[in-house]
Design an enzyme around this catalytic site. Sequence first.
Site, short mmCIF file in Angstrom:
data_model
loop_
_atom_site.label_atom_id
_atom_site.label_comp_id
_atom_site.label_asym_id
_atom_site.label_seq_id
_atom_site.Cartn_x
_atom_site.Cartn_y
_atom_site.Cartn_z
N GLY A 1 14.66 -0.41 66.08
CA GLY A 1 15.47 0.78 65.84
C GLY A 1 14.91 2.05 66.46
NE ARG B 1 4.24 8.12 73.14
CZ ARG B 1 3.98 9.12 74.00
NH1 ARG B 1 4.15 10.36 73.65
NH2 ARG B 1 3.57 8.84 75.21
CG ASN C 1 6.24 10.97 60.74
OD1 ASN C 1 5.25 10.79 60.04
ND2 ASN C 1 7.17 11.85 60.46
CE LYS D 1 2.83 -2.93 72.46
NZ LYS D 1 1.54 -3.64 72.29
CB VAL E 1 5.76 0.17 62.72
CG1 VAL E 1 4.97 0.68 63.91
CG2 VAL E 1 6.73 1.23 62.22
N GLY E 2 8.38 -2.04 61.82
CA GLY E 2 9.07 -2.39 60.57
C GLY E 2 8.68 -3.73 59.98
CD GLU E 3 11.61 -7.07 61.56
OE1 GLU E 3 11.77 -8.08 60.87
OE2 GLU E 3 12.44 -6.65 62.37
#
Length: 748
Positions: free
Chosen positions: A517, A637, A640, A710, A712-714
């Site tokens: 996303g 990168r 936040n 890249k 980071v959600g999973e």
Amino acid sequence: MPETVSFAHQRHGSSIGQPITRRDGPDKVTGAARYTADVRPEGLLHAVMAVSTIAKGRVAHLDVAAAEGHPGVVAVMTPKNAPTLAKSPDEKDNPFAFRLDLLQGDHVRYAGQPIAVVIAETLEAATEGAALLAPRYVSETPVIALGEGDLLTPPAVGAGSPTSEGTGDLEDGLAVADSRLTATYETAAQYHNALEPHSSVAEWDGDRLTLYTPSQALWIAKARLAGFFGIPPENIRVICHYLGGGFGSKGFLSPPQILGVMASKLVGRPVKLVTRREQMFGPVGHRAPTRQTLTLGATRDGALTALGHHTLTQTSSYDDFYEACGLIARHLYASPAISTTHEGTRADIGTPIFMRAPGEAPGSVAVESALDELALELDLDPLELRLKNYAEVEPITGRPFSSKALRECYAQGAERFGWAKRPKAPRQLRDADGLLIGWGMGTATYPAGMMQGEARATIHADGTALIETSAQDMGQGSWTVLAQIGADGLGLPAERVTLRIGDTDLPNGGLAGGSTGTATGGMAVHNAASSAIAGLAGLATNDPASPLYGAGNAGVTARDGRLVRNDDPTRSESFGEILARAGRSSIEAKGQGAGEPASRKAYAMHAHGAVYAEVKVDPDLGQIRVTRLVGAFAAGRVINPRLVRSQYYGGMIWGVSLALHEHAVHDLRSGRIMNANLAEYHVPVNADIPSVEAILVEEHDPHVNPLGIKGVGEIGITGTAGAIANAVWHATGVRVREIPITLDKLLG
Ligand code: MOS
């Protein structure tokens, strides 16, 4: 932990990299944020689903008259009167479409399948009406258990990945090994249970539809609805400003969401349908159970000679979705021989679907457990074994990684955790109360993907800007990070940028899924912002009256609401001045997030991490507590750091859930789930979650996308579950190969 990070590639004064708090936070904590179920149009009716209590057969009779006779009931929707769909819900019109049960026949394909919808003036009347339907069935014996019935080879696994892939010859690899290990691990079925259940508020105006519904992909939802209802997509508006958790189950519309639209069409009034908690167990997808066999061979000093990963999983009787556990073994460890294969069986269950880190989550718990077992065989430290087999290039394809700071993740996590002090043998550590302490680790990994998306940027003469895209925020932070990316692209502070998301009247923001996303929406926003600035620069540099006139090849840079000459920074002009002189109130531009970059063919693209876990186990009762989790992740990168950490925490907490809690238990005779509620289907609560730390490891990736994102959600869930399983072994000396690990399995 400090909230800020300073990485070399971060620009000074940039919004990107700042730990800005959630811009949607105040709306959420004050209750101003409206979720689907909060939407109440004039004349709203309430719909309640009746769902099947058998798993296979057909509905022979429903007492529709009793339900219709109940005060307040307006209509009962059954296959006899349900709106006819222009396209069969069994037809797949996009690669991600799933076959859906939408009252187009009397068949029952799984327990929990919707069989009727009662529409009433109040929720209570609809609920009571649904209870009066007293269904009678013609029931057949269901197949429920994993592995029961004929074995099949899936056409593809996960989101279209090859079913088998490998390199070298596994038998040859095993033949030259000094040490061999074959072990089979099982993971349980898990059902998505976001705080916000699947819901819809639908309103028709002739052949135009407005639909509020939680969706991770609004434009895909719009297209599928257009197909079902035989109307042009532009007649449909799908809105979802706030999404209370999706985790994959809201990627693509589920039956409850579309049944609400059908109900509204049937009665010609706005209708709200909210899935009840127990109805979440069936029609909205789940993670299928798996049985994974790892076959490892290694030399005496720990170099893998063979890595075999076979997965048996389960799909529904009528559709194909296969948990792709084997994906990680294709790129995580170097071995001259790798074999990854999948098989499936069909069962009378709802179709499984994507669930956070689909494939990698259950896959990694098996791979990381097996590596730990091999380390014991070889008398090696588990971290040493992983470093010994570090993949310098993607082992099967030989492609270089676009970036890979996994070594740094291992090192920084180990340092923070104190891994060097770990005794190799199990049952060596106890706390003051006599509880056994165990330390374990696991490698985390998830692919860095990207999809198609589009955004629009508008710069206003008053020095503010608007960024628009239909992208979703399901808690991961899009409301904040897309504004940060937009602000940087426009050279404006984030406070001067308004973001609009969550509406198909906005440019197609693609899909919030597969950890893509932020890369997708972010690149679209970045490109839209850059184009808007280029348009503004064109106005000024071609105008002799502007101090920017003739800035030429050196160009201009957007900074603090001004365009500044690169060849002479003392000469600049504000956005407002440029627009005013051109006689315009604003300038706008569109940008694309361009899907798969060409560089993807040349590079393997993955995020990586290392998770270290401490558990305490009661030696008498077998009770397990995770007492410490340290994860170190490198995922390109960091837009936040506060929100990225929050994503890692969420993933790691789900790792605890996978390792120790979640387990949907089927009654094999009825096919019903016996713990379809949040009292008995265990998920971690605050008391289960220890101190969790997430270290952000610097990684610069010039290939994934120009922003270097890249996703980071999973990744947080991968690695964590394996680390916990390994820590439980280290505490007790008992290797439990059946996930979740519960006290009965430890004591048995
Ligand atoms: Mo994620 S399982 O792709 O929403």
